[in-house]
Design a protein around this motif. Structure first.
Motif, short mmCIF file in Angstrom:
data_model
loop_
_atom_site.label_atom_id
_atom_site.label_comp_id
_atom_site.label_asym_id
_atom_site.label_seq_id
_atom_site.Cartn_x
_atom_site.Cartn_y
_atom_site.Cartn_z
N HIS A 1 -6.36 0.81 11.91
CA HIS A 1 -6.88 1.15 10.38
C HIS A 1 -7.33 -0.30 9.72
O HIS A 1 -7.94 -0.28 9.45
CB HIS A 1 -5.42 1.52 9.66
N HIS B 1 -13.25 2.13 3.24
CA HIS B 1 -12.67 3.39 3.93
C HIS B 1 -13.16 4.23 4.81
O HIS B 1 -12.74 5.27 5.27
CB HIS B 1 -11.03 3.57 3.56
N GLU C 1 -5.95 -4.64 3.35
CA GLU C 1 -5.74 -4.32 2.68
C GLU C 1 -5.80 -5.16 1.18
O GLU C 1 -6.09 -4.70 -0.06
CB GLU C 1 -4.48 -3.51 2.20
N VAL D 1 -10.25 -1.40 8.50
CA VAL D 1 -10.57 -1.31 6.99
C VAL D 1 -11.77 -3.18 7.29
O VAL D 1 -12.45 -3.07 6.21
CB VAL D 1 -9.68 -1.48 6.14
N ASP E 1 0.71 -0.79 0.09
CA ASP E 1 0.00 0.30 -0.07
C ASP E 1 0.60 0.96 -0.14
O ASP E 1 0.89 2.15 -1.08
CB ASP E 1 -0.75 -0.05 0.92
ZN LIG Z 1 -5.92 1.74 4.34
#
Ligand SMILES: [Zn+2]
Ligand SMILES: NC(=O)c1ccc[n+]([C@@H]2O[C@H](COP(=O)([O-])OP(=O)(O)OC[C@H]3O[C@@H](n4cnc5c(N)ncnc54)[C@H](O)[C@@H]3O)[C@@H](O)[C@H]2O)c1
Length: 357
Positions: free
Chosen positions: A253, A237, A176, A257, A128
């Motif tokens: 995070h 997100h 992710e 997500v 990412d």
């Molecule tokens: Zn992210």
């Protein structure tokens, strides 16, 4: 070894990248290079520095999200000046997403900009943060609020470094991967379903990272400055950021997500886009990866307020990124307020029979 070239700078994914980094610098005519690193990966950074040349300076810094600040930027810039770095010096930044964002921002501003080589050592950095040109630091007012768009001159994913990454930091990147899988569909999602029951440490990480990063690189190369299509990378997100904020950042995070991907699937289903079968496939994958599905807060109003204040909200209208199928994701979707409230209410509880209604 995998090399991706869609972005105008080479991205190299290999178990050991030491020789690749050294070769890259050599091919540029052996400019002076300084290696900046997160001190937790100082051993790797030192090996890279030695491969570049015996006199290459290594500057280690204590990082972590709490130190992703303008103050640390100043410390790093002063250290560079003391080390005699000039406009032609290449900065090689080694570390996770914090290192990449912060050293990348330093490279964008030191002497008004010097070349930056990003060596990613965490899963989040590999799949990412290293790609897309976003650099920056946090302010007291919020995360990533000061920064610059600035591409590195090369990215290297040091896959073997994942072996020393703590489990909880490795897990931060899993949602992710799922997000990229939903965007791409096909073999990418299937591969994750196949791997999910196996212990993370046994995964073929070089392939997993290469497949996932290829998807981000493709999307970013189509839309460098976030004018449109790149928004699909925000799948999960809009919800995720709100969940993080309402939890006062106690929810990480990656976890946020994951919950956000469930919420996006639910909202897509309720607005007639996504089939219950595919939604269940996503939930099963997240569950197999032991990612959370339940938001810690039931406070629908607080979640909506947090979404409306997200820096990515345009003109106060909430727009969502929603899946139509696994492999086809739509962005800029405006939904009825009622559907949104229902979904936010649902993600406060585990999926049950009501999930598909
Ligand atoms: Zn992210
Ligand atoms: N620029 C972007 O597009 C983008 C995208 C996603 C995330 N980010 C940013 O990335 C950051 C999160 O990244 P992260 O999860 O890598 O955090 P991080 O850089 O803080 O790394 C997590 C922890 O692992 C350690 N570490 C890193 N690599 C290691 C290794 N190989 N072995 C042992 N320890 C290692 C670090 O010292 C740190 O303690 C956030 O600040 C986020 O805003 C940026």
């Amino acid at each position: 070894m995998t090399r991706l070239d869609d972005l105008g700078y080479p991205i190299t994914i290999d178990r050991d990248v030491t020789a690749h980094v050294a070769r890259f610098i050599r091919e540029r005519g052996r400019p002076r290079a300084i290696v900046l690193c997160d001190r937790n990966v100082a051993a790797l950074a030192t090996r890279i520095a030695r491969a570049i040349g015996p006199k290459t300076t290594v500057l280690p810094f204590a990082l972590g999200e709490r130190r992703k600040t303008l103050r640390t930027v100043e410390t790093v810039c002063e250290a560079l000046a003391n080390a005699g770095a000039d406009r032609t010096t290449y900065l090689v930044g080694v570390g996770g997403g914090v290192a990449g964002d912060l050293f990348g921002f330093v490279a964008a501003t030191y002497m008004r900009g010097v070349p930056f080589v990003n060596v990613a050592t965490s899963l989040v950095a590999m799949v990412d943060a290293s790609v897309g040109g976003k650099t920056g630091v946090d302010l007291r007012a919020g995360k990533n609020l000061a920064g610059a768009f600035r591409d590195p001159v090369a990215v290297f994913c040091a896959v073997d470094a994942l072996a020393t990454l703590e489990d909880r930091h490795l897990r931060e990147g899993l949602a992710e991967l799922v997000k990229h899988g939903i965007i791409e569909g096909d073999e990418t999602f299937d591969a994750l379903e196949t791997l999910a029951p196996h212990p993370l440490r046994k995964w073929p990480w070089e392939t997993v990272v290469a497949d996932s990063l290829r998807i981000k690189a493709m999307i970013v190369s189509d839309d460098k400055y976030e004018a449109g299509a790149r928004e699909i990378l925000n799948l999960g997100h809009t919800f995720g950021h709100a969940i993080e904020r309402v939890s006062n950042f106690r929810t990480t995070h990656g976890d946020a997500v994951s919950i956000g991907l469930r919420a996006a699937g639910l909202l897509a289903m309720r607005t007639g886009r996504f089939s219950p079968e595919e939604h269940l496939r996503v939930l099963s994958l997240l569950t197999l990866l032991r990612l959370p599905l339940v938001a810690p807060s039931h406070d629908v109003d607080a979640l909506i307020a947090a979404m409306t204040n997200d820096k990515k909200t345009r003109s106060g209208t909430l727009r969502f990124v929603l899946p139509r199928t696994i492999g086809d994701v739509e962005f800029g979707v405006i939904v009825p307020a009622r559907s949104l409230r229902t979904v936010l209410g649902r993600v406060g509880s585990p999926p049950g029979a009501a999930e598909l209604r």
